[in-house]
Write an enzyme that holds these catalytic residues in place. Structure first.
Site, PDB file in Angstrom:
ATOM      1  N   HIS A   1      -0.079   2.417   0.508  1.00 29.44           N
ATOM      2  CA  HIS A   1      -1.428   2.641   1.012  1.00 29.44           C
ATOM      3  C   HIS A   1      -1.900   1.307   1.597  1.00 29.44           C
ATOM      4  O   HIS A   1      -1.450   0.243   1.169  1.00 29.44           O
ATOM      5  CB  HIS A   1      -2.406   3.035  -0.090  1.00 29.44           C
ATOM      6  CG  HIS A   1      -2.044   4.263  -0.853  1.00 29.44           C
ATOM      7  ND1 HIS A   1      -1.215   4.239  -1.938  1.00 29.44           N
ATOM      8  CD2 HIS A   1      -2.443   5.553  -0.715  1.00 29.44           C
ATOM      9  CE1 HIS A   1      -1.087   5.456  -2.435  1.00 29.44           C
ATOM     10  NE2 HIS A   1      -1.819   6.281  -1.703  1.00 29.44           N
TER      11      HIS A   1
ATOM     12  N   ASP B   1      -3.004  -1.285  -0.887  1.00 27.17           N
ATOM     13  CA  ASP B   1      -1.982  -1.773  -1.808  1.00 27.17           C
ATOM     14  C   ASP B   1      -1.459  -3.113  -1.305  1.00 27.17           C
ATOM     15  O   ASP B   1      -1.133  -4.005  -2.096  1.00 27.17           O
ATOM     16  CB  ASP B   1      -0.779  -0.821  -1.880  1.00 27.17           C
ATOM     17  CG  ASP B   1      -1.132   0.564  -2.374  1.00 27.17           C
ATOM     18  OD1 ASP B   1      -2.069   0.681  -3.168  1.00 27.17           O
ATOM     19  OD2 ASP B   1      -0.457   1.522  -1.954  1.00 27.17           O
TER      20      ASP B   1
END
Length: 441
Positions: free
Chosen positions: A106, A109
């Site tokens: 993501h 992240d």
């Protein structure tokens, strides 16, 4: 060969090799031999194993009843860019030591979200440039990217489905940035997971407008990516609920209907997660089969739930029997279309050693490898396929084949039934099929 940056984060752990089932080395594969050819492809090609950035590098073991229990050496820097680079170094050290070829992320992240969209985009650009270098040095590829449009409080009422257009626009900007990052990193696919695309109560929900808006949003994202030269596949990842009461991508069948309704069928397929399947009261293999039947079996998020817990526990897969059934579907349908197997799983809250991350992924890879070997042997060596063909043999007869070809009317069925009499009872032989599968485990 392990790619180690200026720091070695997983000290004392070397490259994970295949040693066979007789090995007593916990840091070795017992069944996953990436070079072994099964059903015409190597295990490496069948699986395309990927590391999930979020669970592996970001999940510190927190839960609703207590804070995190894990302290990661790549999360100590005070500067967010340096911490993100340390995390990337740890990621590629881990991936290459495991012998995996892929990773998934993501957007946030990779690096912590900043206090403005512009600053967040700048941070992601810096990390993309850094990750390009890591990919070039290691040969590791990006299986798919995605945007986290569910964690930030702004998305408490959804992202593309939000009743506030300003939030929808912000989600669009975030997805654009995540798509740009995925394209820049030569990502092979892009995933949409509607983490909060659903409702808690119908009383305050215009369901049709929300679903239509998601359809508009995904078409916009698809068109933008194609205009930028993105050739990969878009995936929708079904999930029935949690955190919302009811999510619009409830299961494979619901998501396929959505894809077709909004004209996305030429660009979208499904990313099936094991634990999401069971939360929808389906089996993993059922969801795989539904997707395969529609020509939309794109990718897999590998994990498992807990039989006693009704939520997304994201444990590493270890059930060979259930996974073997899933591998039967995979082999018979021709494999994944564009995707791979991403370990969307986390070590337990009380598994606090860095080596536990390796042990968990080794076990997951071995589970899938062993299941693949079982499924291949069942298809190639057992009476399974013959039994299945025999069960549906009546559709090979004259009348049965005419029915399949669409040559019969309802009156034809009536006349056949009237002349044939009471059909005889034919056993389904379920226990025999189960015994055959067990025999090869």
């Amino acid at each position: 060969m392990a790619l180690i940056g200026e720091k070695e984060f997983f000290k004392g752990i070397g490259d994970i090799k295949f040693e066979g089932r007789e090995s007593d080395n916990p840091m070795a594969y017992k069944f996953y031999n990436p070079d072994q050819v099964v059903a015409g492809k190597t295990m490496y090609e069948h699986f395309k194993f990927a590391m999930a950035y979020w669970h592996t590098l970001c999940g510190i073991g927190g839960d609703p009843f207590g804070p995190g229990t894990k302290s990661f050496p790549w999360a100590n820097a005070t500067d967010p860019i340096q911490m993100a680079k340390d995390k990337a170094d740890a990621a590629f050290e881990f991936i290459t030591k495991m012998g995996f070829g892929y990773y998934c992320f993501h957007d946030f992240d990779l690096v912590d979200e900043a206090d403005t969209l512009a600053k967040s985009e700048k941070r992601i650009h810096i990390l993309v440039d850094y990750l390009k270098q890591k990919q070039e040095a290691s040969g590791v590829k990006l299986l798919w990217g995605t945007a986290n449009c569910f964690s930030n409080p702004r998305y408490m009422n959804g992202a593309a489905s939000n009743p506030n257009f300003d939030v929808v626009a912000h989600a669009g900007a975030q997805v654009k940035i995540a798509l740009d990052a995925t394209i820049a990193l030569n990502g092979e696919n892009y995933v949409f997971w509607g983490g909060r695309e659903g409702y808690m109560s119908l009383l305050n929900t215009n369901m049709k407008l929300e679903q239509d808006n998601i359809g508009r949003f995904m078409n916009m994202a698809k068109n933008y990516a194609r205009d930028q030269g993105f050739k990969g596949t878009f995936f929708i990842e079904p999930k029935p609920m949690e955190p919302t009461k009811h999510q619009y991508d409830f299961d494979a069948a619901t998501s396929i209907n959505f894809i077709r309704e909004y004209g996305l069928e030429n660009d979208f397929k499904l990313n099936i997660e094991v634990n999401h399947a069971t939360l929808a009261q389906h089996t993993f293999q059922h969801e795989l089969q539904v997707a395969a039947n529609a020509g939309m079996l794109g990718s897999i998020d590998a994990n498992r739930g807990d039989y006693q817990n009704g939520w997304d526990t994201d444990q590493f897969p270890n059930n060979v029997l259930e996974t073997a059934e899933a591998m039967l579907v995979l082999l018979k349908s021709g494999g994944l279309q564009g995707g791979g197997i991403n370990f969307d799983a986390k070590t337990r809250r009380n598994s606090t050693d860095l080596e536990d991350i390796f042990l968990a992924h080794i076990g997951g890879a071995d589970t899938f490898a062993r299941a693949l070997l079982v499924a291949d042997a069942v298809i190639a060596n057992s009476p399974y396929e013959g039994l299945l063909q025999k069960r549906y043999a009546s559709f090979k007869t004259e009348k049965g084949s005419d029915f399949i070809a669409g040559k019969l009317s309802l009156t034809d069925l009536y006349n056949h039934a009237k002349g044939y009499g009471e059909p005889k009872q034919i056993s389904g032989k379920q226990e025999l099929y189960e015994n055959i599968l067990n025999q090869y485990i």
